[in-house]
Design a protein around this motif. Structure first.
Motif, PDB file in Angstrom:
ATOM      1  N   GLY A   1       0.165   8.803  -7.142  1.00 12.18           N
ATOM      2  CA  GLY A   1      -1.010   8.048  -6.736  1.00 12.18           C
ATOM      3  C   GLY A   1      -0.943   6.566  -7.021  1.00 12.18           C
ATOM      4  O   GLY A   1      -1.749   5.799  -6.518  1.00 12.18           O
ATOM      5  N   ARG A   2       0.012   6.138  -7.835  1.00 16.25           N
ATOM      6  CA  ARG A   2       0.101   4.730  -8.181  1.00 16.25           C
ATOM      7  C   ARG A   2       0.828   3.973  -7.077  1.00 16.25           C
ATOM      8  O   ARG A   2       1.730   4.497  -6.437  1.00 16.25           O
ATOM      9  N   GLU A   3       0.415   2.721  -6.885  1.00 14.68           N
ATOM     10  CA  GLU A   3       1.039   1.933  -5.841  1.00 14.68           C
ATOM     11  C   GLU A   3       2.407   1.412  -6.293  1.00 14.68           C
ATOM     12  O   GLU A   3       2.577   1.026  -7.443  1.00 14.68           O
TER      13      GLU A   3
ATOM     14  N   ASP B   1      -0.267  10.867   1.268  1.00 11.00           N
ATOM     15  CA  ASP B   1      -0.395   9.404   1.292  1.00 11.00           C
ATOM     16  C   ASP B   1       0.845   8.723   1.850  1.00 11.00           C
ATOM     17  O   ASP B   1       1.068   7.544   1.589  1.00 11.00           O
TER      18      ASP B   1
ATOM     19  N   THR C   1       8.328   8.103  -3.172  1.00 13.01           N
ATOM     20  CA  THR C   1       7.359   7.654  -2.180  1.00 13.01           C
ATOM     21  C   THR C   1       7.591   8.354  -0.850  1.00 13.01           C
ATOM     22  O   THR C   1       6.994   8.029   0.148  1.00 13.01           O
TER      23      THR C   1
ATOM     24  N   LYS D   1       2.328   4.359  -1.809  1.00  9.60           N
ATOM     25  CA  LYS D   1       1.984   5.015  -3.075  1.00  9.60           C
ATOM     26  C   LYS D   1       3.035   6.017  -3.496  1.00  9.60           C
ATOM     27  O   LYS D   1       3.592   6.736  -2.672  1.00  9.60           O
TER      28      LYS D   1
ATOM     29  N   THR E   1       5.345  -1.193  -6.643  1.00  5.41           N
ATOM     30  CA  THR E   1       5.419  -2.662  -6.662  1.00  5.41           C
ATOM     31  C   THR E   1       6.861  -3.110  -6.867  1.00  5.41           C
ATOM     32  O   THR E   1       7.761  -2.288  -7.077  1.00  5.41           O
TER      33      THR E   1
ATOM     34  N   HIS F   1       4.037   9.548  -5.468  1.00  4.06           N
ATOM     35  CA  HIS F   1       3.382  10.860  -5.423  1.00  4.06           C
ATOM     36  C   HIS F   1       2.332  11.028  -6.512  1.00  4.06           C
ATOM     37  O   HIS F   1       1.475  11.891  -6.430  1.00  4.06           O
TER      38      HIS F   1
ATOM     39  N   GLY G   1       0.789  -1.226   0.000  1.00  5.83           N
ATOM     40  CA  GLY G   1       0.000   0.000   0.000  1.00  5.83           C
ATOM     41  C   GLY G   1       0.829   1.288   0.000  1.00  5.83           C
ATOM     42  O   GLY G   1       0.310   2.351   0.302  1.00  5.83           O
TER      43      GLY G   1
ATOM     44  N   TYR H   1       3.456   6.584   3.711  1.00  3.96           N
ATOM     45  CA  TYR H   1       3.097   5.308   4.320  1.00  3.96           C
ATOM     46  C   TYR H   1       3.174   5.315   5.842  1.00  3.96           C
ATOM     47  O   TYR H   1       2.571   4.484   6.502  1.00  3.96           O
TER      48      TYR H   1
END
Lengths: 275, 519, 314
Positions: free
Chosen positions: B116-118, B220, B199, B112, B120, B114, B110, B222
């Motif tokens: 907005g995409r997570e 957002d 991030t 993200k 991976t 900046h 979870g 973490y």
């Protein structure tokens, strides 16, 4: 020349300038015999001390005697001033003479080169040249000398052209005398007045430019003191140890002030229009 | 008539000056008076007086400190360091090492970017591949030379396989230069200078060169509830006197100053000095290919002639500790150098060694240093004077930064005064600077024993054994003296009283995540 | 007149061309290149070669020049090697600041110098004259970085005042902008005032001596009318020249003041770029400054002829 001296005597401002410049020159010449300490010796138990009987102007962050440094700085700063103006003036004299004498493509070439140098802001030109050559005493002087060259070239060229248009030169030409000899004989005295004024003013400019280069970290190398370098290093201590800043600042200001006074009154004296 | 106009105009200018003086006096007094009332201020934007303009914002490419301090807030790495310089989880929640050459990282879920995409495991793979790609010219490339393959196991799991055991690997993964970037952002923009999408706790709003860098809060982020600030603004103020005046009057909240100005800031109302022991150290480097520095006795003689305490006292006003090849702030890795014989001033012994080397009367040499950093110039001046005691006459050559780096790279120097950062892994202090193949070995230094110890240090995973290896290596470096280590300075942040919850440390000098600005 | 301007403009071409070659070569001659300054002590041979290729520094030098010049002629100054930002946009936004600072300093120097110059001329060789000359020369004699440091120190200690940090342009926030600019402009203005003062003084002296002034005086005009309506107008020409020159010089000469007052002007741009060896930025900015400088000189010459009908141009 006599007349000039006589008139200079009447100009109170000028006299102040002459005396001031004289004193500074004496300080530069005889400084080493005046200073009680070695200008680079660090008296580490006496760091940042205020003026006292031993250290007349106090000591700096390394415990060096400021009076001795200011005196030594007079030599460095005057040396920088005189040599760099010397370089600028001689280059300017030669180029100006050639340009003014020929007034053809050579003139054009020289003057365009001068235009190029002139279009650079002084400090940026000096900075770039020092960056290329590497920062030290000689290169600083060369850089400042180059910066001053265009002004001197223009001054000399204008004077040469003015002389060439004088009536007696034209008539000399008419009767077949070799004109360049006549011109050379007459150029010197005519060029002298603006030249002296220009040089006096350039001297103060050179000392200020060196100070500015010191600010940008490209001036005279430590531990040798120039006033500019001392003043720049002292900026951090202006508050806790103001004497570190005050004395070199005072000497720079007074010296430049005197050179300007002298240059200013010479300009008035030598300007035929203001007789 | 016109004269009156002139007088009027002069009056207007003076009035503006005075008015502006008064109006600002008003605001700054308010700030002072409200220093301790305990309420958060309405505007939560931290203003920092920044001494140097960032040199670029690509975390994989730019090693300059002025850049790192900004992009470290925008990007995260898989791991990070704690105060003892041990690696801790960051974007990777945990990691395993099934065998000596395999590392498996499990990513936090979870997180993200900046945009907005997570984030991976694909992004992690992409980021490391970007670093390792020759075309990128990344400064971190050599950190990962031993990486053979990177495999995405699942969206939250990634496996690194190394070609041989490599102890510094985790430290390098924790480096800011191994930041995780978003694949599509690099591909769209070609580079990461104009845009920065990470991030980290702050987002890049705007960078106006020589003016400011504005960062704003990553909503957002973490870590729950962090950052507390709405933003951080770095205002470029290159001149120290300007930064001092600005922090005194409350025009900025935080700034850095040199040791010389600390006593002044201390006296001022409404500010607090926060310091930490840095991971930097000042040193003297020799070109060991040039006479007389090819003789180890000459290098040792100089080491004995140097009064390191005086360097700390004069150059850093006492705010520095003696340092060996690895400075004190590196915790377990550092050794105590205060007892080393070569690090005690001993002029008699130094003269003896010089005589043995055949230089009874000393010699002449040149000390090169960077004019950009006053502390280096001061150190050089002090050494110049100290070396006179054993008959060495040194001339100082101040080099402008670019020229200094060139001299450094080409080994075009006799003695060099500088300041290095020890990074985060002891391999940097030994292998990087002093092994024969070390990419920062600009000294021409080559010693079998060091090479062997550096190799052992790189391939030994067991931390305790590593400590022993590096202890031995440091002693060897001190004995061979290709560099003389001087002192490791304290670094200072000058902070307004209104700034709460800020305490700089060597591992995170600028962690603003919990900072709140009080009324 | 038109032909004269056209001829002067044409003459600028070789000069500007020379400037571009000069700055290009001199940047190449500075030891230490952009790659070294970017990579610093982290440089590996591999990374060096890669960056050199990316920046086109591996090409022959004439090709590098042609590429750069080709771009400039089509209005593309390239991007900064360090920040990746387009150079021309940056130059223009910084030019605004520097121009404002220059005009403001020039303005401050006029309001100090011109009245003083008039007074000095009218009271020539009296103690007022000497006093005025000494004061105005003092301004020239102080190194401006010392004056600026002192000013910041005194204002922050005595009045707890520091100009607002973080530059904003005149259009964004005029009041804040002026507060930021007034101190640096004051420092620069005092340094310029000396030259303007002495030029005013000597021009007025010269004009006052001329026949037409005598005639006007003989007609019984009051001294005030003589000075303001006639003498000053004629004395404006040399004053204008020196002002023009000063504006030109200030365009790149404000670098130290910009640094102390943290203003992102053209001077800072060039200085930072020289230090970082950001070649296209230095080249572009210097070429721009030089172009503005020669254009201002041209403008001054044209104004000259406009104000003084006696001067004609072939």
């Amino acid at each position: 020349m006599k007349e000039i001296m006589a008139r200079l005597k009447k100009d109170k401002v000028g006299i102040v300038g002459v005396i001031g410049v004289g004193l500074v020159l004496l300080l530069g010449l005889f400084g080493p015999w005046l200073s009680p300490h070695d200008s680079t010796e660090m008296y580490k138990e006496h760091m940042l001390e205020g003026p006292s009987a031993t250290y007349w102007f106090g000591t700096d962050e390394f415990g060096r005697d400021i009076f001795s440094r200011v005196v030594e700085g007079a030599r460095v700063s005057l040396y920088v001033g005189l040599i760099s103006v010397g370089i600028g003036a001689s280059l300017g004299f030669v180029f100006g003479l050639i340009a003014g004498f020929f007034q053809n493509w050579v003139d054009n070439l020289i003057m365009r080169i001068m235009d190029i140098l002139f279009a650079f802001p002084d400090i940026l030109l000096a900075l770039t040249i020092v960056a290329v050559l590497g920062p030290n005493l000689e290169n600083t002087m060369i850089a400042i000398g180059i910066v001053f060259t265009p002004v001197f070239t223009r001054t000399v060229r204008a004077a040469v052209i003015a002389v060439k248009e004088m009536e007696f030169i034209i008539s000399a030409k008419a009767i077949g005398v070799k004109t360049h000899k006549v011109i050379f004989r007459h150029v010197s005295p005519n060029v002298l007045a603006p030249f002296i004024v220009q040089s006096t003013l350039a001297l103060s400019g050179a000392i200020l430019t060196e100070a500015a280069l010191s600010f940008l970290g490209l001036g005279i190398q430590p531990p040798n003191p120039s006033w500019g370098a001392m003043l720049n290093e002292s900026r951090q201590y202006m508050e806790i140890a103001p004497w570190i800043a005050i004395f070199p600042a005072l000497f720079i200001i007074v010296t430049i002030f005197c050179f300007n006074l002298l240059g200013d009154s010479l300009r008035d004296l030598l300007d035929p229009k203001l007789k | 008539m016109k004269k009156n106009w002139m007088v009027l105009l002069m009056g207007i200018v003076l009035a503006t000056l005075l008015l502006s003086a008064c109006s600002n006096e008003g605001t700054s007094n308010e700030a002072d008076a409200d220093g301790g009332s305990g309420e958060a201020a309405a505007e939560q934007v931290l203003k920092i007086g920044n001494d140097q303009e960032p040199a670029g914002l690509d975390p994989h490419k730019v090693p300059a400190h002025s850049s790192i301090r900004i992009y470290e807030k925008i990007y995260d790495s898989l791991l990070t360091f704690d105060e003892d310089m041990k690696v801790q989880p960051e974007l990777a929640e945990k990691w395993e090492q099934p065998d000596e050459t395999t590392y498996v990282f499990t990513l936090r879920e979870g997180v993200k970017f900046h945009n907005g995409r997570e984030m991976t495991a694909e992004d992690v793979k992409y980021s490391f591949e970007r670093i390792m790609d020759e075309e990128t010219a990344s400064i971190a490339k050599s950190y990962f030379d031993k990486v053979e393959s990177i495999e995405v196991v699942s969206p939250t799991e990634i496996k690194f396989t190394l070609s041989e055991p490599y102890a510094p690997f985790l430290s390098y993964v924790a480096s800011t230069n191994a930041a995780i970037v978003a694949k599509e952002v690099v591909e769209e923009n070609g580079d990461l200078n104009q845009v920065a999408v990470g991030t980290g706790p702050f987002k890049l709003d705007e960078w106006l060169p020589d003016n400011h860098v504005k960062l704003s809060k990553n909503e957002d982020y973490y870590k729950e509830g962090q950052p507390k600030l709405d933003g951080v603004t770095y205002l470029t103020m290159k001149d120290e006197s300007a930064r001092l005046a600005a922090i005194r009057t409350g025009e900025v909240h935080v700034t850095t100053l040199s040791s010389q100005s600390i006593p002044l800031a201390e006296k001022s109302d409404g500010v607090e000095i926060k310091s930490y022991q840095s991971t930097e150290y000042s040193y003297v480097g020799f070109n060991v290919n040039k006479e007389p520095f090819n003789d180890v006795k000459v290098r040792q003689a100089i080491s004995l002639a140097v009064d390191r305490k005086e360097v700390a006292d004069v150059v850093w006003k006492g705010d520095a500790v003696l340092s060996g090849p690895i400075p004190e702030s590196m915790g377990q890795w550092a050794i105590d150098v205060t007892q080393e014989e070569l690090y005690q001033q001993n002029i008699e012994k130094a003269k003896e060694l010089l005589a043995e080397a055949g230089y009874e009367d000393g010699f002449e040499t040149v000390i090169s240093t960077a004019s950009t950093y006053p502390d280096m110039v001061d150190t050089a001046q002090l050494l110049q004077q100290q070396l006179e005691a054993i008959g060495i006459k040194a001339e100082i050559r101040q080099l402008e930064w670019g020229q200094y780096i060139d001299t450094w790279t080409n080994g075009d120097h006799e003695m060099l005064v500088g300041r290095n950062s020890s990074g985060s892994d002891p391999d940097r202090s030994i292998g990087f600077f002093f092994s024969t193949e070390g990419s920062a070995n600009v000294w021409g230094f080559s010693d079998e024993k060091i090479d062997q110890l550096a190799e052992e240090g790189r391939t030994t995973i067991d931390p305790e054994k590593r400590v022993e290896i590096y202890n031995e290596a440091q002693k060897r470096v001190i004995e061979q003296s290709p560099n003389l280590f001087l002192v490791s300075p304290e670094k200072f942040f000058i902070v307004r009283d209104s700034v709460d919850n800020y305490s700089p440390t060597a591992n995170e000098p600028e962690n603003f995540n919990d900072v709140v600005i009080m009324e | 007149m038109f032909a004269y301007i056209l001829r002067r403009l044409l003459m600028l071409i070789p000069v500007l061309f020379g400037i571009s070659v000069f700055i290009f070569l001199i940047m190449k001659m500075i030891p230490g290149d952009v790659v070294s300054t970017i990579l610093g002590t982290e440089a590996t041979d591999e990374a060096r070669r890669q960056l050199e290729k990316q920046f086109g520094l591996n090409l022959p030098i004439y090709q590098q020049y042609l590429q750069w010049m080709g771009g400039v002629l089509t209005g593309d100054f390239g991007v900064s090697l360090r920040t990746g930002k387009p150079i021309l946009g940056d130059i223009i936004s910084r030019f605004g600041l520097t121009l404002e600072l220059t005009m403001l300093s020039a303005f401050i120097s006029w309001i100090i110098a011109i009245p003083l110059g008039i007074v000095a001329a009218l009271k020539r060789n009296t103690s007022t004259d000497f006093g005025v000359r000494i004061i105005s020369l003092l301004g020239v004699s102080v190194p401006n970085f010392a004056l600026a440091t002192l000013l910041l120190l005194v204002l922050s200690l005595a009045f707890s005042y520091y100009p607002p940090a973080g530059y904003v342009s005149l259009f964004e926030d005029p009041m804040k902008n002026l507060q930021m600019m007034i101190l640096p402009a004051f420092v620069l203005g005092t340094a310029m005032a000396g030259a303007v003062m002495r030029m005013t003084r000597s021009s007025i002296l010269e004009v006052l001596r001329q026949d037409f002034i005598r005639t006007i005086r003989a007609k019984g005009a009051s001294e005030r009318i003589v000075i303001f309506n006639h003498a000053l107008k004629n004395a404006m020409i040399p004053i204008l020249t020196i002002i023009g020159m000063q504006i030109g010089t200030l365009l790149g000469g404000t670098v130290i003041i910009e640094q102390i007052f943290s203003l992102p002007g053209l001077g800072q741009m060039v200085l930072t770029a020289i230090n970082q060896r950001d070649y296209p930025v230095v080249q572009g900015a210097v070429l721009f400054i030089a172009t503005v400088f020669v254009l201002i000189n041209l403008l001054v010459d044209i104004l000259y002829s406009y104000l003084d009908p006696r001067i004609t141009y072939k």
